[in-house]
Design an enzyme around this catalytic site. Structure first.
Site, PDB file in Angstrom:
ATOM      1  N   ASP A  57       0.839  -1.195   0.000  1.00  7.92           N
ATOM      2  CA  ASP A  57       0.000   0.000   0.000  1.00  7.92           C
ATOM      3  C   ASP A  57       0.875   1.247   0.000  1.00  7.92           C
ATOM      4  OD1 ASP A  57      -1.900   1.938   0.373  1.00  7.92           O
ATOM      5  OD2 ASP A  57      -2.687   1.135   2.262  1.00  7.92           O
ATOM      6  N   TYR A 148     -10.450  14.718  -5.884  1.00  7.50           N
ATOM      7  CA  TYR A 148      -9.575  14.297  -6.987  1.00  7.50           C
ATOM      8  C   TYR A 148      -8.922  15.523  -7.638  1.00  7.50           C
ATOM      9  CZ  TYR A 148      -8.081  11.546 -11.057  1.00  7.50           C
ATOM     10  OH  TYR A 148      -7.341  10.916 -12.030  1.00  7.50           O
ATOM     11  N   VAL A 181      -9.262   7.713 -19.597  1.00  9.70           N
ATOM     12  CA  VAL A 181      -8.559   6.520 -20.067  1.00  9.70           C
ATOM     13  C   VAL A 181      -9.434   5.333 -19.677  1.00  9.70           C
ATOM     14  CG1 VAL A 181      -6.423   5.181 -19.972  1.00  9.70           C
ATOM     15  CG2 VAL A 181      -6.344   7.673 -19.628  1.00  9.70           C
ATOM     16  N   THR A 183     -10.291   2.581 -18.077  1.00 13.66           N
ATOM     17  CA  THR A 183      -9.881   1.693 -16.981  1.00 13.66           C
ATOM     18  C   THR A 183     -11.064   1.594 -16.018  1.00 13.66           C
ATOM     19  OG1 THR A 183      -9.167   3.461 -15.503  1.00 13.66           O
ATOM     20  CG2 THR A 183      -7.538   2.682 -17.107  1.00 13.66           C
TER      21      THR A 183
HETATM   22  N1  LIG Z   1      -8.546   6.342 -15.907  1.00 14.31           N
HETATM   23  C1  LIG Z   1      -8.520   7.640 -16.129  1.00 14.31           C
HETATM   24  O1  LIG Z   1      -9.398   8.169 -16.829  1.00 14.31           O
HETATM   25  C2  LIG Z   1      -7.409   8.492 -15.574  1.00 14.31           C
HETATM   26  C3  LIG Z   1      -7.225   9.765 -16.116  1.00 14.31           C
HETATM   27  C4  LIG Z   1      -6.205  10.564 -15.622  1.00 14.31           C
HETATM   28  C5  LIG Z   1      -5.381  10.093 -14.619  1.00 14.31           C
HETATM   29  N2  LIG Z   1      -5.573   8.851 -14.106  1.00 14.31           N
HETATM   30  C6  LIG Z   1      -4.673   8.414 -13.035  1.00 14.31           C
HETATM   31  O2  LIG Z   1      -3.987   7.255 -13.458  1.00 14.31           O
HETATM   32  C7  LIG Z   1      -3.591   6.485 -12.316  1.00 14.31           C
HETATM   33  C8  LIG Z   1      -4.027   5.055 -12.520  1.00 14.31           C
HETATM   34  O3  LIG Z   1      -5.446   5.031 -12.646  1.00 14.31           O
HETATM   35  P1  LIG Z   1      -6.232   3.891 -13.448  1.00 14.31           P
HETATM   36  O4  LIG Z   1      -7.270   4.572 -14.232  1.00 14.31           O
HETATM   37  O5  LIG Z   1      -5.270   2.969 -14.079  1.00 14.31           O
HETATM   38  O6  LIG Z   1      -6.966   3.209 -12.210  1.00 14.31           O
HETATM   39  P2  LIG Z   1      -7.343   1.673 -11.954  1.00 14.31           P
HETATM   40  O7  LIG Z   1      -8.322   1.746 -10.846  1.00 14.31           O
HETATM   41  O8  LIG Z   1      -7.700   0.992 -13.216  1.00 14.31           O
HETATM   42  O9  LIG Z   1      -5.972   1.025 -11.434  1.00 14.31           O
HETATM   43  C9  LIG Z   1      -5.342   1.539 -10.299  1.00 14.31           C
HETATM   44  C10 LIG Z   1      -4.510   0.432  -9.658  1.00 14.31           C
HETATM   45  O10 LIG Z   1      -3.851   1.033  -8.550  1.00 14.31           O
HETATM   46  C11 LIG Z   1      -3.987   0.181  -7.427  1.00 14.31           C
HETATM   47  N3  LIG Z   1      -3.931   0.986  -6.205  1.00 14.31           N
HETATM   48  C12 LIG Z   1      -4.874   1.859  -5.759  1.00 14.31           C
HETATM   49  N4  LIG Z   1      -4.477   2.388  -4.584  1.00 14.31           N
HETATM   50  C13 LIG Z   1      -3.271   1.846  -4.294  1.00 14.31           C
HETATM   51  C14 LIG Z   1      -2.384   1.982  -3.214  1.00 14.31           C
HETATM   52  N5  LIG Z   1      -2.671   2.783  -2.187  1.00 14.31           N
HETATM   53  N6  LIG Z   1      -1.214   1.289  -3.234  1.00 14.31           N
HETATM   54  C15 LIG Z   1      -0.920   0.471  -4.270  1.00 14.31           C
HETATM   55  N7  LIG Z   1      -1.753   0.284  -5.311  1.00 14.31           N
HETATM   56  C16 LIG Z   1      -2.912   0.953  -5.333  1.00 14.31           C
HETATM   57  C17 LIG Z   1      -5.321  -0.510  -7.608  1.00 14.31           C
HETATM   58  O11 LIG Z   1      -5.388  -1.740  -6.876  1.00 14.31           O
HETATM   59  C18 LIG Z   1      -5.375  -0.711  -9.114  1.00 14.31           C
HETATM   60  O12 LIG Z   1      -4.808  -1.971  -9.508  1.00 14.31           O
HETATM   61  C19 LIG Z   1      -4.264   7.165 -11.113  1.00 14.31           C
HETATM   62  O13 LIG Z   1      -3.331   7.992 -10.451  1.00 14.31           O
HETATM   63  C20 LIG Z   1      -5.350   7.994 -11.750  1.00 14.31           C
HETATM   64  O14 LIG Z   1      -5.722   9.096 -10.973  1.00 14.31           O
HETATM   65  C21 LIG Z   1      -6.581   8.036 -14.572  1.00 14.31           C
END
Ligand SMILES: NC(=O)c1ccc[n+]([C@@H]2O[C@H](COP(=O)([O-])OP(=O)(O)OC[C@H]3O[C@@H](n4cnc5c(N)ncnc54)[C@H](O)[C@@H]3O)[C@@H](O)[C@H]2O)c1
Length: 259
Positions: A57, A148, A181, A183
């Site tokens: 974590d 956020y 993105v 996800t």
């Molecule tokens: N998906 C989008 O639209 C988007 C857009 C801009 C930025 N982001 C950023 O991209 C990054 C990844 O997001 P994503 O969309 O891939 O999300 P996601 O939920 O698909 O994946 C995130 C992963 O991070 C892990 N995680 C969460 N908290 C954690 C912690 N405290 N320690 C270790 N692992 C942890 C989760 O278990 C998960 O596997 C984030 O910082 C998010 O804010 C996402």
């Protein structure tokens, strides 16, 4: 930045964008430590790319310390650290205090704590690469998601501060700022996310490619959605006009929600 042979850590690498970053860097010849809260997901991605799983974590100081110690055990030096894990929980000011705090721990302090561990070695060696996955919400805003937006602004600000402070001592900083993105995070973003982001949403692999290009040319801001550059300029150049446009979008979301 020469990726081939380098030691890389990706936090939140078990899914989504983190998994795509891990895959892209491994395909470029990096030795990758995959961290995730979800041990099974970290193990699966590490197995797929020939890397190392270090579940844990990154929302706590000890979690970040343990991750970096374990990663050093596998990689020796860490050359590139992708501080990617994030949380999008919460909506407005009435979001519970503990959710605001969790956003602060994961979206901001994880970057601060990792850099605290890594900087002494990087400054001694005269090189190191720190990658923060912030968001376009950190340059603009994300309707319906106050914790956020605020913490992603802070993440971007911290990445800027690092670059401005240590650039001459060999630190390279990249800040990835995508819009939507595809996800699980986007899928959970509700009506506001759907209206604001889904149409222009991209695949996680495109973020991996954007990081690859950004590492090659050393640019700080990595914008997988190129239009964000224009929006960011508009916000700075005519903030009131930009805010009026965002508020029109908010009204659209409210109208659609009331149907
Ligand atoms: N998906 C989008 O639209 C988007 C857009 C801009 C930025 N982001 C950023 O991209 C990054 C990844 O997001 P994503 O969309 O891939 O999300 P996601 O939920 O698909 O994946 C995130 C992963 O991070 C892990 N995680 C969460 N908290 C954690 C912690 N405290 N320690 C270790 N692992 C942890 C989760 O278990 C998960 O596997 C984030 O910082 C998010 O804010 C996402």
């Amino acid at each position: 930045m020469i990726v081939e042979g380098s030691g890389v850590v990706v936090t939140g690498g078990g899914a989504g964008i983190g998994r795509a970053l891990a895959r892209r860097l491994a395909a470029g010849g990096a030795r990758v430590v995959v961290n995730d809260l979800d041990a099974g997901a970290a193990t699966a991605v590490a197995g797929e790319i020939g890397g190392y799983a270090v579940p844990g974590d990154v929302a706590t100081e000890q979690g970040v310390r343990d991750l970096i110690a374990a990663a050093r055990g596998q990689l020796g030096e860490i050359d590139i650290y992708c501080s990617n894990a994030g949380t999008a929980a919460g909506q407005g000011p009435d979001t519970p205090e503990e959710t605001w705090q969790q956003a602060w721990e994961v979206n901001v302090m994880a970057h601060v704590r990792a850099s605290r561990e890594l900087l002494p070695g990087w400054l001694r060696r005269g090189h190191g690469c720190f990658v923060v996955t912030a968001s376009a919400a950190g340059l603009l805003t994300m309707l319906g998601a106050a914790p956020y937006s605020v913490t992603k602004h802070a993440a971007e600000a911290y990445a800027e501060w690092l670059a401005a402070t240590y650039g001459h001592r060999g630190l390279t900083v990249h800040c990835i700022c995508p819009q939507g993105v595809r996800t699980s995070m986007l899928a959970a973003s509700g009506r506001a996310g759907e209206i604001a982001l889904k149409e222009a949403a991209i695949e996680p692999e495109q973020v991996g490619d954007a990081l690859w290009d950004g590492l090659a040319d050393g640019r700080f801001l990595i914008l997988p959605h190129p239009q964000v550059h224009g929006y960011y300029g508009m916000r700075a150049g005519d903030t009131d006009r930009w805010l009026r446009g965002m508020n029109r979008m908010q009204q659209r979301i409210e109208e659609e929600a009331s149907r």
